[in-house]
Each structure stands twice: as structure tokens, then as C-alpha cells.
Scaffold this motif. Structure first.
Motif, PDB file in Angstrom:
ATOM      1  N   GLU A  35       0.821  -1.224   0.000  1.00  0.00           N
ATOM      2  CA  GLU A  35       0.000   0.000   0.000  1.00  0.00           C
ATOM      3  C   GLU A  35       0.850   1.266   0.000  1.00  0.00           C
ATOM      4  N   ASP A  36       0.764   2.052   1.100  1.00  0.00           N
ATOM      5  CA  ASP A  36       1.206   3.449   1.023  1.00  0.00           C
ATOM      6  C   ASP A  36       2.713   3.685   0.971  1.00  0.00           C
ATOM      7  N   ARG A  67       0.602  -6.280   3.736  1.00  0.00           N
ATOM      8  CA  ARG A  67      -0.446  -5.253   3.717  1.00  0.00           C
ATOM      9  C   ARG A  67      -0.925  -5.078   2.283  1.00  0.00           C
ATOM     10  N   LYS A  94      -7.557   0.898   6.019  1.00  0.00           N
ATOM     11  CA  LYS A  94      -8.774   1.677   5.752  1.00  0.00           C
ATOM     12  C   LYS A  94     -10.036   0.829   5.899  1.00  0.00           C
ATOM     13  N   GLU A 130      -8.727   4.483  10.305  1.00  0.00           N
ATOM     14  CA  GLU A 130      -8.192   5.389   9.276  1.00  0.00           C
ATOM     15  C   GLU A 130      -9.242   6.286   8.614  1.00  0.00           C
ATOM     16  N   ASP A 158      -3.477   8.767   8.740  1.00  0.00           N
ATOM     17  CA  ASP A 158      -4.550   8.761   7.741  1.00  0.00           C
ATOM     18  C   ASP A 158      -5.826   9.406   8.254  1.00  0.00           C
TER      19      ASP A 158
HETATM   20 MG    MG Z   1      -1.569   4.591   5.887  1.00  0.00          MG
END
Ligand code: MG
Ligand code: COA
Length: 300
Positions: A35-36, A67, A94, A130, A158
Motif C-alpha cells: 500500500e502506502d 499489507r 482503511k 483510518e 490517515d
Molecule cells: Mg496509511
């Protein structure tokens, strides 16, 4: 009696160097990230590198978790790509309440069947704070069982973005009430759901003293592990979330007191009453101590 995962080290899933370094970090679990921490242009590469890494480390310690991206932003494709390489668990970002996790769980039912894995083998760590809705729905974990749920954690970055806040601190420099509320509600939700409460990360990975204080405070409150973003944070977290020497010594005295009174359910020790929950707690402390390297002297 399964032991908590104390240190969860995030490793960007597209970084050869960091993947190699993570293996020897001493973390109880790595979170291979799709992810991020991965730039959009690198996501396809990461989605190949992570399953390759999982397959290359099939016999392993640390545990290897992945993740995935959020449910509606590629999460299913990520899960489909990594389940064949049999990760220990997925970290789901999320998440808006247990319904979302049940959805991921149904994907996993199908993917495990596709890939010949034991049903229910892949567990879930939910990043549960989040969005604003996610925080408001935390109490639902207490009444909606998600059998795969192993752990809940909260995030500090987040949520302000989702709220449109310009920061997450109050005038005194600590977390503002919204984030302290999210943290407490996450702790209670995890415990109520029978899952491990995992504290959020410390951004400044060079401040070992602050990390140690944060671990001590989190453990006192009931968190049983913490997120790491840099290998330099792992040792402090592993030490911070193992039983202390004093706790081990006390647990040994409790076990010895029951051993000296076989068949008796309640004993007195040092002016206090001990019964079965105390014995079970003492056994848990000794098991954790043994598994995490052992403070204690062998029982006389
Ligand atoms: Mg994040
Ligand atoms: N996992 C594994 N290895 C890591 C690592 C991590 N999370 N963070 C750093 N390292 C490695 C580096 O690659 C470097 O090793 P090398 O010299 O062999 O390449 C060594 O540790 C020292 O790193 P350092 O120079 O101190 O840090 P950096 O500036 O390279 O990286 C970050 C700093 C924050 C970018 C990096 O720690 C990182 O990527 N963390 C994870 C971020 C993440 O996953 N976030 C998502 C969750 S919020």
C-alpha cells in the motif's frame, strides 16, 4: 496459548534491500507492504516481488504478513496474488468496521480453497481507525465475530487526512482527543473481540528513548505489540513488550505456591489470595518469558 506478536516491522514491498534487511531485523513479524509505502508506478512490481519473497522464505521466522491495498482500491487483486505464496496473514488498511473484514474473509475462503491451503489459515490485522466512520464503528467488533481476526491497530496519519484536519496534536504537543479516543477505542475493541491490540508507530525512528517510553506506556495500558517502520526500532519494541524480570519472578512464586499445595484451588501468598485466574496469568507470563528469551531463573 498463542503468543502475541510484539514487533511488526513494515517493509516496502518493492525494495530489494529492505526486504533483505527485514529478514535479519529480529522483528516477530514483517509486514510486506503493497500500500502506502509503494509509489503507484511500483505497485505492479511489488505485487510480484512480495509473493516471490514469501516463496523464498517458506521455512521461516519472522512471520510474514502482507499489507494489501484498500478493499475498493486493488485489495482483492493483491490478495489473489499473495495467497498462493501462503503468507501468515494480511494487513487490511482503511477498514470501516467488521463488515469489511468479513468481506476480505470471504475472499480468503475462496483463495485458500483455490490454493489448497487449510481453511482459515490466513489471519487478519485490521488498521481500524483510518476514516471517521471506522472510528465510530469500533464498538461493532465487540459483537461481530471475525474468526480470522488476529489483531487491531490504530493509525495517526490517515485519520487527520480523512477528517480534513491540519494536524493530529493539541496545544500541549500530545495527541488531540480525537486520536486518543481512537486509540482507546481500538484497544477496547481488540480486547473485546479476542484480538491482539497493537499500538501505532513512532515516526522518529532515531529517538530510541522516546520509543522505549512509548512501549512502556502502551504495555501498561494493555497493548501487546507495536508497529515499527525501521529496523532500529525492533529491539526496543521486543524488550518493551516482554514480561519484566519482576513480573517473571512474581509469576514463578505464584506457580510454586500452587505446586506446593497440590489439588487446592485457592492459596494465600504474601498476604494475598490467589486462585485459578492468577495461576493461568502466571503460566502465561512464564510461557511468554521462555518464548522471548528468558529472564527467569529455573524454578527451584
Ligand atoms: Mg496509511
Ligand atoms: N525495513 C527493512 N530495512 C529497512 C527499513 C525497513 N522498514 N528501513 C530502513 N531499512 C534499511 C535501509 O535499507 C538501510 O539498509 P541498507 O543501507 O542496506 O540499504 C538501513 O536499514 C538503514 O536505513 P536508514 O538509512 O536509516 O533509513 P532510510 O533513510 O533508508 O529509510 C525510511 C527511512 C523511513 C524511508 C524507511 O525506514 C522505510 O521505508 N520504512 C518503512 C516505511 C513504511 O513501510 N511505511 C508504511 C507504514 S506507515
Amino acid at each position: 496459548m498463542s503468543l502475541p506478536i510484539r514487533s511488526w516491522l513494515f517493509v516496502p514491498g518493492d525494495s530489494e534491500r529492505k526486504l533483505a534487511k527485514g529478514r535479519d531485523s529480529g522483528a516477530d513479524a514483517l509486514i510486506l507492504d503493497l500500500e502506502d509505502s509503494v509509489a503507484p508506478a511500483r505497485k505492479p512490481a511489488a505485487r510480484e516481488m512480495v509473493p516471490d519473497y514469501l516463496r523464498a522464505h517458506a521455512e521461516r521466522r519472522p512471520q510474514l504478513w502482507v499489507r494489501i491495498n484498500p478493499i475498493d482500491e486493488g485489495g482483492l487483486a493483491d490478495a489473489a496474488a499473495v495467497v498462493r505464496a501462503a503468507p501468515d496473514g494480511l494487513v487490511v488498511p482503511k477498514v470501516n468496521g467488521p463488515d469489511d473484514l468479513l468481506r476480505v474473509s470471504h475472499w480468503l475462503d475462496a483463495l485458500e480453497a483455490r490454493d489448497g491451503l487449510p481453511p482459515g489459515r490466513i489471519r487478519l490485522l485490521a488498521v481500524a481507525t483510518e476514516t471517521a466512520a471506522a472510528v465510530l464503528r469500533l464498538p461493532e467488533y465487540a459483537r461481530t465475530p471475525v474468526p480470522r481476526l488476529a489483531a487491531l491497530t490504530w493509525g495517526q496519519e490517515d485519520l487527520p487526512a480523512a477528517i480534513g484536519a491540519t494536524g493530529n496534536l493539541d496545544a500541549s504537543g500530545g495527541f488531540a482527543l480525537t486520536y486518543r479516543y481512537a486509540r482507546s477505542a481500538c484497544l477496547l475493541a481488540a480486547v473485546a473481540a479476542g484480538a491482539q491490540p497493537v499500538d501505532t508507530l513512532e515516526q522518529d525512528f532515531r529517538d530510541d528513548a522516546a520509543l522505549r517510553l512509548a512501549c512502556t506506556a502502551a504495555r501498561r495500558e494493555g497493548f501487546t505489540g507495536k508497529i515499527a517502520i525501521h529496523p532500529a526500532q525492533v529491539a526496543a519494541i521486543n524488550e518493551g513488550f516482554r514480561p519484566t524480570a519482576e513480573e517473571v519472578a512474581f509469576a514463578r512464586r505464584v506457580v510454586d505456591a500452587f505446586a506446593a499445595n497440590p489439588g487446592i484451588g485457592t492459596v494465600g501468598m504474601e498476604g494475598r489470595m490467589l486462585d485459578m485466574p492468577h495461576l493461568r496469568q502466571a503460566q502465561r507470563v512464564l510461557a511468554a518469558d521462555a518464548a522471548f528469551g528468558g529472564h527467569g531463573m529455573p524454578s527451584a
